[in-house]
Write a protein that holds these residues in place. Structure first.
Motif, PDB file in Angstrom:
ATOM      1  N   ALA A 218      -1.440   4.203   7.516  1.00 44.48           N
ATOM      2  CA  ALA A 218      -1.540   2.775   7.192  1.00 44.48           C
ATOM      3  C   ALA A 218      -2.900   2.231   7.581  1.00 44.48           C
ATOM      4  N   THR A 294       0.680  -0.067   4.201  1.00 43.25           N
ATOM      5  CA  THR A 294       1.236   1.283   4.267  1.00 43.25           C
ATOM      6  C   THR A 294       0.750   2.142   3.107  1.00 43.25           C
ATOM      7  N   THR A 325       1.118  -2.368   0.553  1.00 42.32           N
ATOM      8  CA  THR A 325       0.885  -0.942   0.368  1.00 42.32           C
ATOM      9  C   THR A 325      -0.530  -0.708  -0.144  1.00 42.32           C
TER      10      THR A 325
END
Length: 333
Positions: A218, A294, A325
């Protein structure tokens, strides 16, 4: 509702942007064009036309007119819509051959999306070449339209805002200003010391203002501002002592950093390292993302793969939109 920009007749970005820019400028009053271009290049004396009351004609002149409007200039433009497109001065040098000295003011304006002056312009080192980027041009338009003493008609306002919309659509106003580095060990070190230390003279793209860290699958929440950097710092206790006696706070901080990292046995004594001093996690200059970003990157076989194994560059504005993300970040970018 989002409107499409007014000008889009050409298919290629460079021709479309150049044509639209000229279409707007030719419909504006001369003093507005002077203000916009002058603001973009930081020159307040830029002048298309000269207005003179009672112009002097010399002692032998038969008469003195009440006023005159005159012009003697030739301005050429070279527009690029991709970054790093002017690494060599050849094309610009050819353009300069067209400026033969027959006009009082001769210039070659170079407009690109680069955050810093392109290498080709710098190497040419000709005072007639004036570089500016789309961000500076857009900021100059904003300053003009925000000035209550500057009267711009409704059509002019509309055209200028549509031109800015075209710049945004073609992704010309922003650049990758954040470096994200793979940081399994560097991230905890940053949290302890507010710095990033790597091999000497490691290259990072010009124009970056912030630093982020990718570790444990991440991008971490802290996007630190770059405060100071040195390419090759000698890590010895003697060097630490010397720097701690320096009056400059950034030099003192590097001296303290050397001392701490040697005490932690985190760096080899006597070696050289590149040092970037960063805003700390609690510093207001550090941008704190609302959550981790992430990793969702997949390789060709569909397996998760590292988003970066070295360094990647993104826009701070894209991170500021709160992607959860790396896939969302890449789409925003």
């Amino acid at each position: 509702m989002t409107r499409n920009p007014l000008f889009s007749t050409y298919r290629t970005s460079e021709n479309r942007v150049t044509s639209s820019l000229l279409a707007v400028l030719q419909r504006l009053e001369s003093h507005i064009v002077e203000r916009i271009l002058g603001g973009a290049i930081g020159e307040t004396t830029l002048s298309l036309l000269t207005y003179t009351n009672q112009p002097t004609q010399g002692k032998d002149a038969p008469s003195v007119p009440d006023a005159s409007i005159s012009a003697s200039f030739r301005w050429l433009f070279e527009v690029k819509t991709t970054k790093s497109a002017l690494t060599k001065p050849g094309q610009l040098g050819n353009h300069l051959s067209l400026l033969t000295g027959t006009h009082a003011d001769e210039r070659l304006f170079v407009l690109t999306p680069d955050p810093e002056q392109p290498k080709g312009v710098t190497e040419l080192a000709d005072p007639r070449v004036v570089w500016f980027n789309f961000a500076a041009l857009s900021q100059s338009i904003d300053a003009l339209l925000a000035d209550p003493d500057e009267l711009v008609g409704e059509q002019g306002v509309f055209l200028l805002r549509e031109l800015q919309a075209l710049f945004r659509l073609d992704d010309l106003l922003e650049h990758e200003d954040v470096a994200i580095v793979a940081a399994r060990e560097a991230y905890p070190e940053y949290l302890r010391h507010g710095a990033y230390v790597c091999q000497p003279n490691r290259s990072f793209r010009s124009g970056i203002t912030h630093f982020g860290f990718y570790t444990d699958k991440a991008i971490r929440q802290e996007i630190a501002a770059i405060l100071y950097s040195e390419e090759a710092v000698h890590f010895t206790l003697e060097e630490a002592t010397r720097r701690k006696a320096d009056p400059k706070p950034e030099v003192i901080r590097i001296g303290e950093l050397i001392e701490h990292l040697l005490a932690e046995d985190a760096r080899a004594e006597g070696a050289e390292y590149k040092v970037l001093l960063l805003s700390t996690a609690k510093d207001d200059r550090t941008v704190l993302l609302p959550h981790l970003v992430t990793n969702t990157k997949l390789d060709a076989s569909g397996r998760t793969t590292a988003w970066t194994q070295g360094q990647r560059y993104v826009r701070l504005s894209a991170l500021g939109k709160g992607p959860r993300t790396t896939g969302e970040l890449d789409t925003l970018h």
